[in-house]
Structure formats: structure tokens, C-alpha cells
Enzyme design. Structure first.
Site, PDB file in Angstrom:
ATOM      1  N   LYS A 278      30.304  26.934  96.411  1.00 28.61           N
ATOM      2  CA  LYS A 278      30.808  28.256  96.791  1.00 28.61           C
ATOM      3  C   LYS A 278      31.236  28.977  95.522  1.00 28.61           C
ATOM      4  O   LYS A 278      31.534  28.354  94.498  1.00 28.61           O
ATOM      5  CB  LYS A 278      32.010  28.141  97.745  1.00 28.61           C
TER       6      LYS A 278
ATOM      7  N   LYS B 192      24.614  24.698  97.512  1.00 30.21           N
ATOM      8  CA  LYS B 192      24.263  25.870  98.326  1.00 30.21           C
ATOM      9  C   LYS B 192      25.524  26.412  98.963  1.00 30.21           C
ATOM     10  O   LYS B 192      26.278  25.673  99.605  1.00 30.21           O
ATOM     11  CB  LYS B 192      23.263  25.476  99.431  1.00 30.21           C
TER      12      LYS B 192
ATOM     13  N   ASP C 167      28.399  36.458 101.135  1.00 23.83           N
ATOM     14  CA  ASP C 167      29.565  36.124 101.950  1.00 23.83           C
ATOM     15  C   ASP C 167      30.317  37.449 102.109  1.00 23.83           C
ATOM     16  O   ASP C 167      29.730  38.532 101.935  1.00 23.83           O
ATOM     17  CB  ASP C 167      30.422  35.048 101.263  1.00 23.83           C
TER      18      ASP C 167
END
Length: 448
Positions: free
Chosen positions: A123, A87, A163
């Protein structure tokens, strides 16, 4: 068993040019010395934790509006799946490279563990810059990006989120392409729109959670938010919603910023002024344009907010935005609390200055965990085919942030370093992941 220093040297020798990743590793490993002294068995886990389980890099071809082919790089680092599916967000920014993605993924392991939700660390992203691109160009890029990424993700495997550079528009475009390819409507991305799988409070979550953590720390010391002077960096979702919650709790917000400079209101931003700034940013304008909305605002060209006197600093823009000189200035100006809204915004020299001067320093992996916490709550809602109300999600977020604060405080005290929230956050997150890895046989220790 290798020593801590030997493990650090091995990590550096493997990736000598990955400065951001090595900075993140050094920050965690150096702070964890008291944990390893108390529990030597955890040293056997360290080498495995520092190495990603999987790294995917791929080419992203897309066509711009002039009909010309452009090529970007795509990344997904699946760092650790010990406590749940990978995640972590996707970042679209021209500075993105493997080092930055690995540093973010490494931090994500411990951040996710602190939430107590079943999420591993990962990520991803691309060096694509959505700024200055038309919606049709962003659409074509996102579709091309997902055409490769979809092979490596899934609701029980890896669940990306947004993000920097990846907001609701980009998540929507990527989710649409994922469905087109797989013929599945699954909770494979978080940050989705309300009405097609998204969660209420998700846009606000990181900023709200940041201020909830600060509020718990102040109350724990017999203080409150009321009257506190706050300097904020950034002007995106984290900064905007942190400001909203600060005002609600009676604090004064003095600054916002972007890459070109800082906007400063000597008497503070009220709710109306925050809305005007948000409107500027929503149309992808710059902070400097706020001067047209306020006769009292000042613009600090090319400067960060850290020269403005404050009680609390909330760095919420990007990595390494507080360096040694900035930290010294904050200390000299009376700043007593630094809670990190961005990922690794303070470099290691700055952190040492904060700790040496009794500044309450609360690291990003704990302070900004509200965003991934609500992403986890979005995953739970998707799995259960349910929607929770705004109040339900907000109360769950507040409870998670209170638990994170208490865990960091109590872990630091247990290791003989009361008030060292950096140690508390790193040790609590590391222990949870390390215990899972040991019990699953991913590493072996003779000191069970």
C-alpha cells in the site's frame, strides 16, 4: 515458540503510536485463535507476517499555481511478496500517515490471497489532498510523486493502483511520468484508462463485487436481494456502483453520504436519482446539493447513515465509520447484514456487537476484494497484451467473489465456527500466505 499474546505485545511495543495499524493487527490475530489452536505451526509465521518486508518514505516537492513550493510526504509499504508482486492502492488524503498505510497494507495481504490471484500485499500514498487543487497542481504533484516512486515499483515487483483521492486522472498522470522516466509502457499501475492498458469493469469492480458477495450470502440462506432496504455510506465509486447493482437485483437504496452528512431518500433512490447524485460528485460537489434535485430527499447534517432503519448496511466510505454506538443502533433497527465496501469501516467493538447479535458480518478483506481482483485481471491482460470484453471480466469477477464467499464460509465451518466470516476470511488468507512463506524458507517451523 512465542505465544499469540507475546507476539501481539511485541508488535505493540515496536509501534506503540500506530493506532490504525495495531487495530488491524489485533482484529486479525484475535480472530485467528481457532486456527492456531488447530494448527500451532502457523504461530511461527505470525511475527514475520506482521512486519513489512520494506517501508519507503520520501519527500514530494511540488509547485502550486501561485509559484510557491509545497512539500508532502510519500509512502510505499511493501508488506508481503510470498504469493506474487506487491499489490495495493495509493491513497492521497491529508490523514495519510505511516500507521494508516501499514494497516491498509497488512489488510491487503489477506485480501489479495483470498482472490486466488498471484498478488502480494502492499500500500502507499501521500498526505497530499487533491480536493480544491487545479488539474495542473495535481499533475505537478503526481509527476513529483512518481519521480521517486518509480524506483521501487515494476510489473513483476510492485504494481500500485488507486484508492481514496486517486482516480483515473491521478493514475494517468503518474503513468505518463513513469513512461517518461523509464521509456517503458508496462503494466506498472492498474486502474489505467481503457485504450491504454486499462480493464473494463475496473471502476465498477469493488461496488459490484461487494453486492455479488452479499447476493451469494443471501441465496445461501434461501433469501434474495429483492425488497431489501440498503443503507450505503460514501458517494464515490464503491457506493455508486454498489447502488447500481443493488437496484439491478431488486433492492432499495436509501442513503449516500460524505464527510459533511448523509442524504436520505425515504422511498429509495431510483436509477435516475443515482445518476444525478453521481453527476454532483463528478464535479466534486457535496451530497447536500442533491436536495436541489429531489423534493423527497432529506439531509442529515453531520450524521452517518447508521440511524436509518435497514436490512443491510454497506459501509463504503472510510475506516472506523461504524463505532460501538453505531453498531448498537443498526442492531436495534433490525439490520441483519453488514458487508464492508470500505477498508476496516467497523472498529473492533462494533464487530463484536454484530457477532454477538447474529448479524451476518462480512469483513472488508473479503467483501471489497472485487477491486483488487479486477486489478489482477488488468495485470493479466497487460502481460498477455490482450483485452477482455466487459462480460468476460464481469463473469470472472462474479466467479472470484463466489469463490471468496464459499472459502470464507467453509473455512469457518472447518474451524468449528460456522457463520463466522471474519474468522473464515482471516484464516483462509493467512493460511495461503503462511504456507508459501514456509515453503520458500522465509520462516522456519519444526512442525512441518
Amino acid at each position: 515458540m512465542a505465544t499469540l499474546e507475546e507476539i501481539q505485545c511485541k508488535v505493540r511495543s515496536r509501534d506503540p503510536n500506530q493506532d490504525e495499524f495495531l487495530q488491524a493487527v489485533d482484529e486479525v490475530l484475535t480472530s485467528l485463535k481457532p486456527l492456531f489452536e488447530r494448527y500451532p505451526k502457523y504461530l511461527s509465521v505470525l511475527s514475520a507476517v506482521c512486519e513489512p518486508e520494506r517501508v519507503v518514505q520520501f519527500r514530494v516537492p511540488w509547485q502550486d499555481d501561485r509559484g510557491e513550493m509545497q512539500i508532502n510526504r510519500g509512502f510505499r509499504v511493501q508488506f508481503n511478496q510470498a504469493i506474487g508482486p506487491y499489490k495495493g492502492g495509493l491513497r492521497f488524503h491529508p490523514t495519510v500517515n505511516l500507521s494508516i498505510i501499514k494497516f491498509l497494507g497488512f489488510e491487503q495481504i489477506f485480501k489479495n490471497a483470498l482472490t486466488t490471484l498471484p498478488m502480494g500485499g502492499g500500500k502507499g500514498g501521500s498526505d497530499f489532498d487533491p480536493k480544491g487543487k487545479t488539474d495542473s497542481e495535481v499533475l505537478r504533484f503526481c509527476q513529483s510523486f512518481m519521480t521517486e516512486l518509480y524506483k521501487h515499483i515494476g510489473p513483476d515487483t510492485d504494481v500500485p493502483a488507486g484508492d481514496i483521492g486517486v482516480g483515473g486522472r491521478e493514475i494517468g498522470f503518474m503513468f505518463g511520468q513513469y513512461k517518461r522516466i523509464t521509456n517503458c509502457h508496462q503494466g506498472v499501475l492498474t486502474g489505467k484508462g481503457w485504450g491504454w492498458g486499462g480493464s473494463l469493469i475496473r471502476p465498477e469492480a469493488t461496488g459490484y463485487g461487494l453486492v455479488y458477495a452479499l447476493d451469494f450470502a443471501l441465496k445461501d440462506g434461501g433469501d434474495s436481494m429483492k425488497g431489501k432496504k440498503i443503507t450505503l455510506s460514501g458517494s464515490g465509486n464503491v457506493a455508486q456502483f454498489a447502488a447500481e447493482k443493488c437496484l439491478e437485483l431488486g433492492a432499495t437504496v436509501l442513503t449516500f453520504s460524505d464527510s459533511a452528512g448523509t442524504i436520505y431518500e425515504p422511498n429509495g433512490f431510483d436509477a435516475d436519482k443515482v445518476k444525478k447524485l453521481v453527476a454532483i460528485k463528478d464535479r466534486r460537489g457535496r451530497c447536500k446539493e442533491f436536495l436541489e434535485q429531489s423534493s423527497t430527499a432529506q439531509y442529515l447534517e453531520g450524521k452517518r447513515p447508521w440511524g436509518v432503519k435497514c436490512d443491510v448496511a454497506l459501509p463504503s466510505a472510510t475506516q472506523n465509520e461504524i463505532e460501538k454506538a453505531d453498531a448498537s443502533t443498526l442492531v436495534a433497527n433490525g439490520c441483519k447484514f453488514v458487508f464492508e465496501g470500505a477498508n476496516m469501516p467497523s472498529d473492533n467493538d462494533a464487530i463484536e456487537i454484530f457477532k454477538d447479535n447474529n448479524v451476518c458480518y462480512f469483513p472488508a478483506k473479503a467483501a471489497n476484494a472485487g477491486g483488487v481482483a479486477v486489478s489482477g485481471l488488468e495485470m493479466a491482460q497487460n502481460s498477455g497484451r490482450v483485452h477482455w470484453t466487459r462480460n468476460e471480466v464481469d463473469q470472472k469477477l462474479k466467479g472470484i467473489m463466489e469463490n471468496i464467499y464459499n472459502t470464507c464460509r467453509d473455512t469457518a465451518a472447518d474451524l468449528g465456527k460456522p457463520g463466522d466470516y471474519q474468522l473464515g476470511a482471516n484464516a483462509a488468507g493467512f493460511k495461503k500466505v503462511a504456507d508459501a512463506m514456509i515453503e520458500q524458507g522465509q520462516v522456519f517451523t519444526n512442525k512441518l
